[in-house]
Design a protein around this motif. Structure first.
Motif, PDB file in Angstrom:
ATOM      1  N   PRO A  43      49.052-108.141  64.323  1.00 60.35           N
ATOM      2  CA  PRO A  43      48.809-106.954  64.820  1.00 60.35           C
ATOM      3  C   PRO A  43      47.438-106.367  63.933  1.00 60.35           C
ATOM      4  O   PRO A  43      46.626-105.322  64.824  1.00 60.35           O
ATOM      5  N   HIS A  44      47.207-106.619  62.816  1.00 58.06           N
ATOM      6  CA  HIS A  44      45.894-106.483  62.357  1.00 58.06           C
ATOM      7  C   HIS A  44      44.999-107.616  61.964  1.00 58.06           C
ATOM      8  O   HIS A  44      45.416-108.206  60.952  1.00 58.06           O
ATOM      9  N   GLU A  45      44.068-107.909  62.750  1.00 56.84           N
ATOM     10  CA  GLU A  45      43.161-109.088  62.557  1.00 56.84           C
ATOM     11  C   GLU A  45      41.912-108.272  61.956  1.00 56.84           C
ATOM     12  O   GLU A  45      41.369-107.434  62.425  1.00 56.84           O
ATOM     13  N   MET A  46      41.233-109.154  61.015  1.00 54.31           N
ATOM     14  CA  MET A  46      39.899-108.543  60.651  1.00 54.31           C
ATOM     15  C   MET A  46      38.791-109.263  61.721  1.00 54.31           C
ATOM     16  O   MET A  46      38.941-110.455  62.057  1.00 54.31           O
ATOM     17  N   GLY A  47      37.738-108.398  61.769  1.00 54.52           N
ATOM     18  CA  GLY A  47      36.683-108.701  62.796  1.00 54.52           C
ATOM     19  C   GLY A  47      35.791-109.506  62.007  1.00 54.52           C
ATOM     20  O   GLY A  47      35.718-109.791  60.839  1.00 54.52           O
ATOM     21  N   CYS A  48      34.747-110.144  62.779  1.00 59.27           N
ATOM     22  CA  CYS A  48      33.506-110.839  62.173  1.00 59.27           C
ATOM     23  C   CYS A  48      32.892-110.271  61.205  1.00 59.27           C
ATOM     24  O   CYS A  48      32.345-110.719  60.139  1.00 59.27           O
ATOM     25  N   ASP A  49      32.239-108.835  61.328  1.00 59.31           N
ATOM     26  CA  ASP A  49      31.539-108.361  60.477  1.00 59.31           C
ATOM     27  C   ASP A  49      32.382-107.885  59.334  1.00 59.31           C
ATOM     28  O   ASP A  49      31.711-108.167  58.080  1.00 59.31           O
ATOM     29  N   ASN A  50      33.700-107.747  59.178  1.00 62.59           N
ATOM     30  CA  ASN A  50      34.389-107.413  58.210  1.00 62.59           C
ATOM     31  C   ASN A  50      34.592-108.874  57.192  1.00 62.59           C
ATOM     32  O   ASN A  50      34.402-108.645  56.208  1.00 62.59           O
ATOM     33  N   CYS A  51      34.730-109.726  58.117  1.00 65.53           N
ATOM     34  CA  CYS A  51      34.957-111.103  57.346  1.00 65.53           C
ATOM     35  C   CYS A  51      33.693-111.316  56.589  1.00 65.53           C
ATOM     36  O   CYS A  51      33.567-111.837  55.661  1.00 65.53           O
ATOM     37  N   PHE A  52      32.550-111.113  57.433  1.00 61.04           N
ATOM     38  CA  PHE A  52      31.240-111.462  56.617  1.00 61.04           C
ATOM     39  C   PHE A  52      30.995-110.728  55.582  1.00 61.04           C
ATOM     40  O   PHE A  52      30.488-110.847  54.433  1.00 61.04           O
ATOM     41  N   ASP A  53      31.267-109.401  55.610  1.00 61.30           N
ATOM     42  CA  ASP A  53      31.276-108.501  54.496  1.00 61.30           C
ATOM     43  C   ASP A  53      31.857-108.781  53.172  1.00 61.30           C
ATOM     44  O   ASP A  53      31.443-108.507  51.984  1.00 61.30           O
ATOM     45  N   TYR A  54      33.025-109.536  53.333  1.00 60.31           N
ATOM     46  CA  TYR A  54      33.800-110.050  52.150  1.00 60.31           C
ATOM     47  C   TYR A  54      33.705-111.568  51.998  1.00 60.31           C
ATOM     48  O   TYR A  54      34.337-112.154  50.905  1.00 60.31           O
ATOM     49  N   GLY A  92      33.679-124.353  74.441  1.00 61.80           N
ATOM     50  CA  GLY A  92      33.200-125.107  73.247  1.00 61.80           C
ATOM     51  C   GLY A  92      31.868-124.368  73.224  1.00 61.80           C
ATOM     52  O   GLY A  92      31.025-124.670  72.180  1.00 61.80           O
ATOM     53  N   VAL A  93      31.476-123.343  73.630  1.00 60.17           N
ATOM     54  CA  VAL A  93      30.400-122.462  73.663  1.00 60.17           C
ATOM     55  C   VAL A  93      30.408-121.530  72.298  1.00 60.17           C
ATOM     56  O   VAL A  93      31.428-120.999  71.954  1.00 60.17           O
ATOM     57  N   PRO A  94      29.639-121.582  71.255  1.00 61.66           N
ATOM     58  CA  PRO A  94      29.699-120.858  70.235  1.00 61.66           C
ATOM     59  C   PRO A  94      29.746-119.340  70.401  1.00 61.66           C
ATOM     60  O   PRO A  94      28.934-118.882  71.178  1.00 61.66           O
ATOM     61  N   PRO A  95      30.831-118.581  69.767  1.00 64.78           N
ATOM     62  CA  PRO A  95      30.775-117.044  70.143  1.00 64.78           C
ATOM     63  C   PRO A  95      29.455-116.410  70.249  1.00 64.78           C
ATOM     64  O   PRO A  95      29.341-115.300  70.905  1.00 64.78           O
ATOM     65  N   GLU A  96      28.665-116.695  69.124  1.00 65.91           N
ATOM     66  CA  GLU A  96      27.399-115.971  69.116  1.00 65.91           C
ATOM     67  C   GLU A  96      26.652-116.113  70.403  1.00 65.91           C
ATOM     68  O   GLU A  96      26.082-115.124  71.028  1.00 65.91           O
ATOM     69  N   THR A 110      26.495-108.607  74.291  1.00 69.44           N
ATOM     70  CA  THR A 110      27.224-108.029  73.161  1.00 69.44           C
ATOM     71  C   THR A 110      26.912-108.664  71.999  1.00 69.44           C
ATOM     72  O   THR A 110      25.941-109.338  71.626  1.00 69.44           O
ATOM     73  N   ASN A 111      27.912-108.146  70.906  1.00 68.36           N
ATOM     74  CA  ASN A 111      27.470-108.889  69.549  1.00 68.36           C
ATOM     75  C   ASN A 111      28.903-109.717  69.347  1.00 68.36           C
ATOM     76  O   ASN A 111      29.955-109.471  69.883  1.00 68.36           O
ATOM     77  N   ARG A 112      28.917-110.535  68.028  1.00 68.66           N
ATOM     78  CA  ARG A 112      29.954-111.149  67.795  1.00 68.66           C
ATOM     79  C   ARG A 112      31.160-110.668  67.492  1.00 68.66           C
ATOM     80  O   ARG A 112      32.208-110.928  67.823  1.00 68.66           O
ATOM     81  N   ASN A 113      30.883-109.407  66.714  1.00 68.63           N
ATOM     82  CA  ASN A 113      32.213-108.452  66.436  1.00 68.63           C
ATOM     83  C   ASN A 113      32.783-108.065  67.766  1.00 68.63           C
ATOM     84  O   ASN A 113      34.093-107.965  67.681  1.00 68.63           O
ATOM     85  N   ALA A 114      32.154-107.438  68.615  1.00 65.92           N
ATOM     86  CA  ALA A 114      32.434-106.989  69.842  1.00 65.92           C
ATOM     87  C   ALA A 114      33.095-108.024  70.774  1.00 65.92           C
ATOM     88  O   ALA A 114      34.445-107.654  71.398  1.00 65.92           O
ATOM     89  N   LEU A 115      32.697-109.138  70.468  1.00 69.53           N
ATOM     90  CA  LEU A 115      33.295-110.355  71.451  1.00 69.53           C
ATOM     91  C   LEU A 115      34.317-110.735  70.730  1.00 69.53           C
ATOM     92  O   LEU A 115      35.659-111.026  71.620  1.00 69.53           O
ATOM     93  N   TYR A 116      34.635-110.682  69.642  1.00 68.04           N
ATOM     94  CA  TYR A 116      36.033-110.925  68.868  1.00 68.04           C
ATOM     95  C   TYR A 116      37.036-109.967  69.297  1.00 68.04           C
ATOM     96  O   TYR A 116      38.211-110.360  69.758  1.00 68.04           O
ATOM     97  N   LYS A 117      36.658-108.825  69.333  1.00 66.84           N
ATOM     98  CA  LYS A 117      37.519-107.916  69.903  1.00 66.84           C
ATOM     99  C   LYS A 117      37.896-108.008  71.344  1.00 66.84           C
ATOM    100  O   LYS A 117      38.999-107.650  71.747  1.00 66.84           O
ATOM    101  N   LEU A 118      36.911-108.214  72.093  1.00 68.25           N
ATOM    102  CA  LEU A 118      37.104-108.371  73.816  1.00 68.25           C
ATOM    103  C   LEU A 118      38.215-109.693  73.721  1.00 68.25           C
ATOM    104  O   LEU A 118      39.221-109.389  74.591  1.00 68.25           O
ATOM    105  N   VAL A 119      38.110-110.622  73.119  1.00 73.02           N
ATOM    106  CA  VAL A 119      39.016-111.669  73.197  1.00 73.02           C
ATOM    107  C   VAL A 119      40.445-111.249  72.494  1.00 73.02           C
ATOM    108  O   VAL A 119      41.373-111.680  73.151  1.00 73.02           O
TER     109      VAL A 119
END
Ligand SMILES: [Zn+2]
Lengths: 85, 147
Positions: free
Chosen positions: A20-31, B94-98, B106-115
């Motif tokens: 339900p609540h997953e951390m995103g890449c940006d937050n992950c990087f911050d920590y 196998g393409v890197p998300p970046e 888009t950016n990596r964070n927005a892509l994570y949200k999209l997926v």
């Protein structure tokens, strides 16, 4: 199409592993730095950093970063010791 | 990355934080160099998601699995947006998300949200078909012993 299509199975795994609540890449990087310090020191990972571990387990983009970071920390530590010694 | 430089949180050593930025920049550049000459079209075939197809109704475990695959194929075709489909397809290849993010503008964070949103739609479709998560896992592993 087989009933054991590996790509579809991966997609199903991706769907079912959703939290339900997953951390995103940006937050992950911050920590990440704090997380890496705990890993290096062998101290218990605090609750708020557990989500970092969960993110790293499922994000192919971020999963490599701790490995490279720990290597860089090790190399930096050795360089620091050599400079002092 | 410029924004990151202003975001030192103070809850880890400064040197670790600085190294984490250097690591991310280095990894991003390595991945970019590796994939820079690959077009978005060429990214997809290896991970190409199967087109929707229909199968007979399930009468045993094999047919139930076939029905599950059919539900997922249909959901991929009907429930996902084109961007979600492209992103998941490229990830499976196998393409890197970046790099996927780069190509999708888009950016990596927005892509994570999209997926993430795509995964949620697929999960919803699977559960709406009447299976529990546990049953689906059993179907995939072939282990029905605990049911
Ligand atoms: Zn990530």
């Amino acid at each position: 199409m087989s009933e054991r299509d590996p790509k579809l199975q991966t997609v199903i795994d991706m769907a079912l592993s959703l939290l339900p609540h997953e951390m995103g890449c940006d937050n992950c990087f911050d920590y990440l730095a704090a997380y890496a310090d705990h890993m290096t020191n062998g101290t218990t990972i605090p609750e708020h950093l557990r989500m970092v571990r969960e993110h790293l387990a499922r994000c192919v983009s971020c999963e490599e970063e701790p490995t490279f970071l720990l290597e860089a920390m090790k190399a930096q530590g050795e360089e620091h010791n050599n400079a002092e010694g | 990355m410029q924004n990151r430089l202003q975001k030192y949180r103070g809850d880890g050593r400064f040197v670790t934080w600085a190294l984490s930025i250097a690591t991310r920049v280095a990894l991003s550049e390595m991945r970019r160099a590796q994939w820079k000459d690959v077009s978005l079209d060429a990214m997809s075939p290896a991970g190409h998601l199967p087109a929707p197809a229909s199968q007979d109704s399930p009468v045993n475990i094999v047919y139930e699995r076939m029905r599950l695959m059919d539900v997922v194929r249909t959901a991929i075709g009907e429930k996902l947006t084109a961007k979600q489909r492209d992103a998941i397809q490229a990830e499976l290849a196998g393409v890197p998300p970046e790099e996927i993010a780069n190509r999708l503008g888009t950016n990596r964070n927005a892509l994570y949200k999209l997926v993430y949103d795509g995964r949620a739609r697929l999960k919803e479709a699977i559960l709406a078909a009447g299976w529990s998560e546990e049953h689906v896992r059993s179907m995939l592993s072939g282990d029905y012993s605990h049911e």
